[in-house]
Design a protein around this motif. Structure first.
Motif, mmCIF file in Angstrom:
data_model
loop_
_atom_site.group_PDB
_atom_site.id
_atom_site.type_symbol
_atom_site.label_atom_id
_atom_site.label_comp_id
_atom_site.label_asym_id
_atom_site.label_seq_id
_atom_site.Cartn_x
_atom_site.Cartn_y
_atom_site.Cartn_z
ATOM 1 N N GLY A 64 0.828 -1.206 0.000
ATOM 2 C CA GLY A 64 0.000 0.000 0.000
ATOM 3 C C GLY A 64 0.858 1.250 0.000
ATOM 4 N N SER A 65 1.963 1.191 0.699
ATOM 5 C CA SER A 65 2.854 2.357 0.733
ATOM 6 C C SER A 65 3.327 2.686 -0.678
ATOM 7 C CB SER A 65 4.079 2.079 1.613
ATOM 8 O OG SER A 65 3.678 1.770 2.920
ATOM 9 N N HIS A 89 -1.910 7.873 7.328
ATOM 10 C CA HIS A 89 -0.858 6.869 7.163
ATOM 11 C C HIS A 89 0.224 7.383 6.232
ATOM 12 C CE1 HIS A 89 1.200 3.174 6.036
ATOM 13 N NE2 HIS A 89 0.655 2.613 7.091
ATOM 14 N N GLU A 141 -7.903 9.183 3.330
ATOM 15 C CA GLU A 141 -7.656 7.804 3.789
ATOM 16 C C GLU A 141 -9.003 7.247 4.258
ATOM 17 O OE1 GLU A 141 -4.337 7.187 6.538
ATOM 18 O OE2 GLU A 141 -5.580 5.725 7.598
ATOM 19 N N ASN A 145 -7.421 4.556 9.420
ATOM 20 C CA ASN A 145 -6.835 3.537 10.283
ATOM 21 C C ASN A 145 -6.788 3.943 11.760
ATOM 22 O OD1 ASN A 145 -5.182 1.687 11.574
ATOM 23 N ND2 ASN A 145 -3.684 1.551 9.953
ATOM 24 N N ASP A 174 -6.191 6.981 -0.393
ATOM 25 C CA ASP A 174 -5.529 5.829 0.211
ATOM 26 C C ASP A 174 -6.669 4.935 0.697
ATOM 27 O OD1 ASP A 174 -4.361 3.935 1.774
ATOM 28 O OD2 ASP A 174 -3.235 5.328 3.049
ATOM 29 N N ARG A 177 -8.267 0.222 2.914
ATOM 30 C CA ARG A 177 -9.444 -0.524 3.390
ATOM 31 C C ARG A 177 -10.735 0.034 2.792
ATOM 32 N NH1 ARG A 177 -5.784 -0.047 7.461
ATOM 33 N NH2 ARG A 177 -4.983 -2.024 8.285
ATOM 34 N N LYS A 205 -4.887 -6.571 3.388
ATOM 35 C CA LYS A 205 -5.490 -6.143 4.669
ATOM 36 C C LYS A 205 -6.836 -6.870 4.823
ATOM 37 C CE LYS A 205 -2.417 -2.474 5.111
ATOM 38 N NZ LYS A 205 -1.738 -2.512 3.806
HETATM 39 C C1 LIG Z 1 -4.412 3.273 5.699
HETATM 40 C C2 LIG Z 1 -3.161 2.600 5.260
HETATM 41 N N1 LIG Z 1 -2.571 3.003 4.126
HETATM 42 C C3 LIG Z 1 -1.454 2.420 3.670
HETATM 43 C C4 LIG Z 1 -0.878 1.377 4.356
HETATM 44 C C5 LIG Z 1 0.410 0.805 3.835
HETATM 45 O O1 LIG Z 1 0.302 -0.501 3.453
HETATM 46 P P1 LIG Z 1 1.616 -1.438 3.383
HETATM 47 O O2 LIG Z 1 1.880 -1.873 4.789
HETATM 48 O O3 LIG Z 1 1.187 -2.548 2.484
HETATM 49 O O4 LIG Z 1 2.709 -0.611 2.829
HETATM 50 C C6 LIG Z 1 -1.453 0.932 5.544
HETATM 51 C C7 LIG Z 1 -0.826 -0.164 6.310
HETATM 52 O O5 LIG Z 1 -1.237 -0.522 7.377
HETATM 53 C C8 LIG Z 1 -2.627 1.555 6.005
HETATM 54 O O6 LIG Z 1 -3.204 1.189 7.150
#
Ligand SMILES: Cc1ncc(COP(=O)(O)O)c(C=O)c1O
Length: 347
Positions: A64-65, A89, A141, A145, A174, A177, A205
């Motif tokens: 995700g990053s 995040h 986002e 989270n 982002d 989820r 996730k």
């Molecule tokens: C909201 C959100 N965005 C991005 C990410 C990044 O995902 P990754 O750990 O696959 O890089 C996360 C990871 O927990 C997240 O919670």
């Protein structure tokens, strides 16, 4: 259901292990060199992902990053600013990649629950003068989270994104989820995604695949994102072996509603015992935030005592516990967790 050894891991929805069907799909996946665009399983996954959020194209990424960073690299120029909530995040937990990789800094809004009002966005844009960084991107986002998986409502996203677009900003979601937001609200993923230039979501996730995320957007944006992906070292070869379980996770995405049901059971069980510890109104998806200071236990000790009983829980700070439901915990595991609490209370 808990892992095969009986451990119930409530730390995150990232801890799920591939199902037998996923493992079979990995073993049998048709593959090719994805850097040449020749991996049929990745190509199918990208098509299915784009369709799931109503965008023309998609790029498979390991994390995700990386999905978020491709969006930033694609939609901004060095020296720009991206607008997001303080507890995003992308700002706090991606080791300053936006700055280090794309030369972009963040301007933040307080953003409780991941929310940014149209007025706040407008004020931020209006306050930007020629001697300040150019704000070129708004990042949402959803779900948010660290607020506990709260949903940013569609209407708010729509109004604020409209203001951002009118101010010349691009919009990225982002959506690590996003299918939790979809399950919680009934708003189609394509409606959320329709507000943005790009959206990334994670297979690893709530969807329950072992690896992978995807960035979706226009053909032009995704062509540029592929370029940035290669620059970051994210051009992968016979990666159909991990795209295969991701396809299963995406196909079965409606399963997420069950995680929400289990999270609610958990939240209600905790709230029955310790009413001040859980804000039930904040339990919208698959996360339950517990205020440890409202429990008759020391949090660090509690984590340890649970661990010894095969239940793993995580914290977001000294007094804050975060419990997350996913495919590998169910109502029986919640009953176990609550029974352990009752046992600890008695001793
Ligand atoms: C909201 C959100 N965005 C991005 C990410 C990044 O995902 P990754 O750990 O696959 O890089 C996360 C990871 O927990 C997240 O919670």
């Amino acid at each position: 259901m808990a892992f095969a050894d009986g451990t119930a891991d409530f730390r995150s929805d990232t801890v799920t292990r591939p199902t037998p069907e996923m493992r079979r799909a990995m073993a049998e996946a048709a593959v090719g060199d994805d850097v040449y665009g020749e991996d049929p399983t990745v190509n199918a996954l990208e098509e299915e992902s784009a369709a799931a959020v109503g965008k023309p194209a998609a790029v498979f990424v390991p994390t995700g990053s990386m999905g978020n960073q491709l969006a930033i690299g694609t939609l901004t120029r060095p020296g720009d600013e991206a607008l997001c909530v303080e507890a995003a995040h992308v700002r706090n937990y991606e080791v300053a990649a936006a700055a280090a990789v794309s030369g972009v800094q963040f301007r933040t809004l307080p953003g409780p629950g991941g929310q940014m009002t149209a007025e706040e966005v407008k004020t931020a844009i209006d306050q930007s003068h020629y001697h300040m960084p150019r704000i070129s991107l708004l990042v949402w986002e959803n779900t948010h989270n660290v607020s506990g998986g709260t949903v940013v409502p569609y209407d708010m996203m729509s109004a604020s994104s409209g203001v951002a677009r009118a101010g010349g900003l691009a919009v990225h979601i982002d959506g690590a989820r996003i299918f939790n937001a979809v399950a919680a609200t009934g708003t189609p993923a394509a409606d959320f995604a329709g507000l943005a230039d790009t959206i990334q979501f994670c297979f690893s996730k709530g969807l329950g695949a072992p690896v992978g995320s995807v960035l979706c957007g226009s053909e032009e944006a995704m062509a540029e994102a592929r370029y940035v992906r290669k620059r970051l070292g994210g051009g992968m070869r016979q990666v159909g072996v991990v795209a295969a379980p991701a396809r299963i996770a995406l196909r079965d995405r409606d399963r997420i509603a069950e995680d929400h049901r289990v999270a609610r059971l958990l939240a209600e069980g905790l709230s029955d015992r310790y009413p001040a510890a859980v804000d039930l109104a904040r339990v919208e998806t698959n996360m339950v935030i517990v205020d440890g200071s409202a429990l008759p236990f020391d949090v660090a000790e509690l984590v340890d005592r649970f661990h010894r009983r095969g239940i793993i829980i995580g914290t977001l700070g000294p007094d804050m516990i975060r419990l997350v439901t996913h495919r590998d915990v169910n109502a029986d595991d919640v009953a176990r967790l609550l029974a352990v609490l009752d046992e600890l209370e008695r001793h």
